[in-house]
Design an enzyme around this catalytic site. Structure first.
Site, PDB file in Angstrom:
ATOM      1  CG  HIS A  36      -1.625   1.264   1.506  1.00 40.19           C
ATOM      2  ND1 HIS A  36      -1.348   2.121   2.557  1.00 40.19           N
ATOM      3  CD2 HIS A  36      -2.656   1.836   0.825  1.00 40.19           C
ATOM      4  CE1 HIS A  36      -2.185   3.143   2.527  1.00 40.19           C
ATOM      5  NE2 HIS A  36      -2.980   3.002   1.484  1.00 40.19           N
ATOM      6  CG  ASN A  37      -0.446   5.046   0.071  1.00 35.54           C
ATOM      7  OD1 ASN A  37      -1.095   4.845  -0.955  1.00 35.54           O
ATOM      8  ND2 ASN A  37      -0.914   5.800   1.057  1.00 35.54           N
ATOM      9  CD  GLU A  76      -2.089   2.737  -3.381  1.00 38.85           C
ATOM     10  OE1 GLU A  76      -3.110   3.429  -3.518  1.00 38.85           O
ATOM     11  OE2 GLU A  76      -1.729   2.254  -2.291  1.00 38.85           O
ATOM     12  CG  HIS A 126      -0.901   9.856   0.996  1.00 41.35           C
ATOM     13  ND1 HIS A 126      -1.092   9.677   2.340  1.00 41.35           N
ATOM     14  CD2 HIS A 126      -2.004   9.334   0.400  1.00 41.35           C
ATOM     15  CE1 HIS A 126      -2.246   9.066   2.550  1.00 41.35           C
ATOM     16  NE2 HIS A 126      -2.802   8.851   1.387  1.00 41.35           N
ATOM     17  CD  GLU A 145      -5.399   6.944  -4.784  1.00 47.39           C
ATOM     18  OE1 GLU A 145      -5.569   8.080  -4.314  1.00 47.39           O
ATOM     19  OE2 GLU A 145      -5.116   5.957  -4.092  1.00 47.39           O
TER      20      GLU A 145
END
Length: 766
Positions: A302-303, A332, A347, A381
């Site tokens: 994640h991230n 990601e 982010h 994303e």
């Protein structure tokens, strides 16, 4: 010096070299680096007088990268040529060490020398490793460097080694004729080896040895076969295996001639990989890799760009390199419009630093298949404008080339997901797509399309319970980020997609999830829904069997709550219980979540894909993790673990006089009925060779999904226990019988020779 070839190669390392240590474009300082005489320790210090020195062990170094292969060295590429630069990559989560030598020859001397030293370590036998470890302790304890140890040095050493021993006992050991053969009142190197062996005498293993030895002195081949059959529960060609073990581990040539194993050989076998709790036959790839992607658990991050927390943390391509080198297969990428027409990764709406999208793609291209040849999924994303989406597509195509999957494998409209085997060496994009795969084959796709943000954008789900639990102090700290999350709940932005980027998406189209009923009727096999951990839990509670059924047909991604601003992790096991394949964790954060992830994916060649149990793959089977007893083929088992002893546990308290009071906790992670934990007693003041002989029993209803985590802690009656070490593995990978568990640090790195000695039995529940 022990390794002649290494010394010949690394003469300049032993003499010492001045190199620049680089931390940033502006922080470049000269340091004197030198390989110590043990050929195991690198010593370095500032040239300025009075500055303290630092050391690190060659065992801490995982890899050496040549040239400008780190962000820091890339940033000074215009100042120092690539042939003078190299990076030492450490195990675990320790920061890299970026160095610039004075010449290309000096750089090569260190690069080749370090690689040779690492190679020697990897090729060491168990006996050599033990000798090396004993030598390390001797050098640490010999404070005055006179090559011998006096009474005070021995006392200090025992404290360092987690041994609590009164002066009289130390005296009797030190001055016994067995250890101090020269009767000098000190221990020289050979005498210290004898002293160490007296300290580490394994009465627990000796009991087992003598139980099977007819004469009490050795195990004949027949004795060893009995042990392997009755205790280790081995069934395949035991006679041949006993011969091989004698040949491999018996140090005495005389015993080998008799086809026998001495106690030393027996101890070497039990301390080896074959004698460990993890079944060596499950280390390599042993599973069928030709099933559809949705039939596998997939190691996921994640991230991935974040090295620290979610609000102010440092973003780095190093996050991608580290994840991929740990076998991660889904990373990601959060993409936003950047300056000069270049998309950036960070982010969004936080103070995290920014990196270029093209640098991320370069890192993925370079490291995707270093440790596993099976496919990597780039989870995008996308917050970029159409113009910068086109730039993203250009970078993906130009940098990744043939590695990027741009069309179905056979060029025809598919009817199901391909397998990891089919997709070897390929990088797949998971992102939003204009239309579906079907439209791609009939030419009906427009140049661009307006669509809604989907839940995979990680901004639309708020867990109200979590919101109420947030403390006032924490709320103030994250108020701007939460405002962004909340505002995203109430208004969904429209977004136009570029055809160029959309065309890069083949088998992993990100979609909004409506309901299991809607998916059953309308969803396509190539559509991927994403859930926050809280939404996934809700579905699991309300419709567990439906969730498992959904995941038998298509991929699902689960990611941490937006409130985990500290980059903490949820327990991935509950998501695996539902058959969720892409369970994304914060790789930068050590702890239970990553221990379970590392434990699950340590099998099957660490390739990042683990086949789900058959009852989770077949659509007609209706497995509900809440009621495992209702499934076909239900057969619970009883796991019995006798925790016998511990060996050379690491110190956890820096105070010199502090000795560990160890206890062992065994945790079962699985379906809700299987969640359990039990502890041994704690042993006071003995981290060196504690003995328990405590038996723990667990009933496990779904053994195919169960993970077992062994945790050693330093007991403290007034505060929280300190972590000492852990080891986690799938129940299906456990070997039965007498086994050693080689403990890992909080970071997941090995801490030899720290171990537990246990006896394992797995039996069907009557």
């Amino acid at each position: 010096v022990k390794y002649t070839s290494s010394v010949q190669l690394a003469t300049s390392m032993l003499v010492g070299t001045v190199m620049r240590k680089i931390k940033s474009r502006t922080w470049k300082k000269q340091r004197y680096f030198k390989l110590q005489d043990d050929c195991m320790t690198i010593w370095y210090k500032s040239k300025k007088a009075g500055k303290p020195h630092s050391t690190f062990s060659v065992t801490d170094v995982e890899a050496i990268r040549e040239g400008h292969q780190s962000e820091v060295l890339l940033s000074i590429a215009d100042e120092f040529p690539a042939d003078r630069c190299f990076t030492l990559v450490f195990r675990g989560r320790r920061a890299n060490l970026d160095l610039v030598a004075e010449s290309a020859d000096e750089a090569q001397s260190w690069i080749r020398g370090m690689r040779k030293l690492i190679e020697n370590l990897e090729n060491m036998g168990e006996r050599e490793k033990l000798d090396q470890w004993i030598g390390d302790w001797f050098r640490k304890a010999d404070k005055n460097n006179d090559g011998r140890m006096n009474f005070k040095e021995v006392q200090d050493l025992l404290k360092m080694m987690n041994v609590d021993m009164n002066e009289a006992t130390v005296c009797s050991l030190l001055f016994s004729q067995m250890a101090d053969k020269s009767q000098s009142g000190t221990l020289e190197d050979d005498e210290f080896v004898l002293f160490y062996k007296m300290l580490t005498q394994r009465d627990d293993v000796l009991r087992v040895f003598q139980e099977y030895s007819v004469d009490g002195q050795k195990l004949s081949q027949s004795d060893l076969e009995d042990f392997l059959r009755e205790e280790q529960l081995e069934g395949d060609d035991i006679q041949q295996h006993a011969k091989e073990l004698i040949e491999r581990y018996e140090p005495s040539d005389a015993a080998k001639l008799l086809n026998a194993m001495t106690f030393d050989g027996f101890l070497m076998y039990l301390g080896s990989a074959e004698g460990s709790i993890f079944n060596p036959q499950r280390r390599g790839i042993f599973q069928d890799m030709s099933q559809p992607l949705c039939h596998y658990f997939i190691s996921s991050s994640h991230n991935t760009y974040l090295m620290e927390d979610q609000l102010r943390g440092h973003s780095s391509v190093e996050g991608y390199i580290r994840a991929l080198c740990r076998g991660c297969r889904c990373v990601e990428v959060d993409c936003w419009d950047g300056a000069n027409g270049e998309p950036i990764v960070y982010h969004g709406h936080t103070f995290t630093s920014k990196i270029l999208f093209k640098d991320v793609v370069n890192a993925v291209g370079n490291y995707a298949f270093k440790v596993s040849e099976y496919p990597v999924i780039l989870s995008i994303e996308n917050h970029c404008s159409v113009e910068q989406q086109r730039v993203m597509a250009q970078h993906l195509n130009h940098i990744l080339g043939d590695k990027l999957l741009k069309s179905t494998l056979d060029g025809k409209a598919p009817i199901g997901l391909p397998s990891p085997e089919d997709l070897k060496g390929k990088i797949l994009l998971k992102a939003k797509k204009i239309g579906g795969l079907e439209e791609s084959f009939n030419g009906m796709v427009e140049d661009s399309l307006t669509g809604e943000f989907s839940d995979e954008d990680e901004v639309t789900e708020i867990d109200e319970d979590n919101l109420h639990r947030e403390s006032v102090r924490r709320r103030v700290r994250v108020v701007s980020y939460l405002f962004y999350l909340l505002s995203s709940c109430f208004q969904r932005s429209k977004q136009r997609l570029s055809k160029e980027l959309s065309d890069c998406v083949v088998y992993c189209k990100s979609v909004h999830f409506s309901s299991f009923k809607h998916s059953r009727i309308h969803s396509k096999f190539y559509e991927v829904a994403s859930f926050t951990e809280s939404k996934a839990r809700k579905h699991l509670r309300e419709a567990g069997a439906e969730f498992v059924h959904h995941n038998s047909r298509q991929l699902t991604r689960v990611y941490p709550s937006g409130f985990r601003t500290d980059s903490s992790n949820f327990n991935p096991q509950e998501m695996w219980n539902a058959g969720c394949q892409i369970v994304a964790l914060n790789y930068q954060t050590a702890g239970e979540g990553m221990d379970l992830n590392d434990g699950l994916f340590s099998q099957n060649g660490n390739c990042g894909y683990v086949l789900k149990p058959s009852f989770m793959k077949e659509a007609e089977k209706r497995f509900d993790p809440e009621t495992p007893q209702k499934r076909d083929g239900y057969q619970p088992v009883v796991l019995t673990i006798q925790v016998i002893s511990g060996q050379q546990l690491p110190k956890v308290n820096i105070k010199e006089d502090s000795i560990v009071d160890p206890l062992v906790r065994v945790e079962i992670h699985g379906v809700p009925m299987d969640q359990a934990k039990q502890e041994t007693r704690y042993i006071e003041n003995n981290g060196f060779n504690p003995v328990w002989y405590d038996t723990l029993r667990f009933t496990i209803h779904t053994p195919e999904l169960a993970m077992v985590r062994f945790v050693v802690e330093d007991y403290d009656k007034t505060s929280k226990n300190d972590f000492v070490g852990q080891y986690t593995l799938s129940l299906s990978c456990m070997q039965q019988g007498y086994r050693h568990i080689h403990l890992l640090s909080k970071d997941g790195t090995s801490i030899p020779p720290s171990s537990l000695f246990v006896h394992i039995r797995i039996t069907d529940l009557e």
